[in-house]
Design an enzyme around this catalytic site. Sequence first.
Site, short mmCIF file in Angstrom:
data_model
loop_
_atom_site.label_atom_id
_atom_site.label_comp_id
_atom_site.label_asym_id
_atom_site.label_seq_id
_atom_site.Cartn_x
_atom_site.Cartn_y
_atom_site.Cartn_z
N GLU A 19 0.82 -1.21 0.00
CA GLU A 19 0.00 0.00 0.00
C GLU A 19 0.86 1.27 0.00
OE1 GLU A 19 -3.02 0.27 -0.67
OE2 GLU A 19 -3.70 -1.80 -0.47
N TYR B 53 -6.21 6.14 4.89
CA TYR B 53 -6.35 5.15 3.82
C TYR B 53 -5.52 3.90 4.12
CZ TYR B 53 -5.48 2.51 -0.35
OH TYR B 53 -5.35 1.45 -1.21
N ASP C 6 -9.25 5.95 -1.27
CA ASP C 6 -8.23 6.64 -2.06
C ASP C 6 -8.91 7.28 -3.27
OD1 ASP C 6 -8.83 4.52 -3.70
OD2 ASP C 6 -6.76 3.83 -3.96
N CYS D 189 -19.06 -2.87 -16.61
CA CYS D 189 -19.07 -2.70 -15.15
C CYS D 189 -20.04 -3.67 -14.48
CB CYS D 189 -19.45 -1.26 -14.81
SG CYS D 189 -19.51 -0.96 -13.02
#
Length: 355
Positions: free
Chosen positions: A36, A119, A137, A201
Amino acid sequence: MNINNFQHDLITWFDAEKRDLPWRKDQDPYKVWVSEIMLQQTRVDTVIPYFQRFIEQFPTIQALSEADEEIVLKAWEGLGYYSRVRNLQSAVKEVHENYEGKVPNNQKEISSLKGVGPYTAGAILSIAYGLPEPAVDGNVMRVLSRILSIWDDIAKPSTRKIFEEAVRQLISHDNPSYFNQALMELGALICTPTSPSCLLCPVREHCDAFHKGTQNELPVKTKNKKTRHVRIAAAVLTDKDGRILIHKRPDTGLLANLWEFLNIEVMLPFEHEKDQLKNTFKIDYDADVQIDEMIGQIEHIFSHLTWNINAYKGRIHSIEKETEELKFVTISEIKQYAFSVSHQKILKKYKESLT
């Protein structure tokens, strides 16, 4: 929106379509943490080889906490935003010393670690520990701004709270790890900044922007301030034995503790930069130098400024003394030192000038 159906469609898609990424091999909190931090401001394709080398070199919290900073910076060389890895190592040392080498599994303790913002904390807690914490994010804000028609400016720090609260309402408590990763993956692969692939999607039926045709207007994001341009002159200086003079940057500020070739910000338009280099080196280091031909021009763009560098090579006839921050190294020894990308490019230009 039916939240259960949304969770099901999103997680089912992720389970089937997720990319095979090395930090997804297990749910080791340390590996999730490293990945991350690396992924901040950096593309996935760039991160993959760095992550693999980094974990090979520092496989555990103890290994990273005990490593020499010079070696850690060298392992990070080329990824940029070096404060990330310095903060990571500081935080890892704290985990090693105060938490018996185990990454904290609660919001209060993990958020107190250096460089761990909301985050990163949410990502580790949800992905590694399976806790229903938001990890918001840019990708997640873009996806949710479209799904929920949120028109608040995502460039404003205060807006993040709106999205964090939205995730708290939507997140799967059965599988928060996949839910958060799925939102990130959706933003990376389908719900992209421009020309989102709405027909591919998995959650378009739940998306308010898709139904209203406003997906290309969201998210709302104001432009950043103008970039500052800085003109720099740098010199690769060698002594009579062909050794190169390198300088270590201060331990705070931009590119802290990285090595570089001697350079100056060019301030005097009426004086040639070669003369400015010579005069500055004389004043700062009591060094007598000769600046020869230019070996290249380099532009390096940071988030807030651009360096326009004219690079020269030259000779150093005398210098008062070497220090920890100023030393001569051979071409083969220079590989041990971590340089910023712009100065790696200068070194490449210098090597090309020798052939």
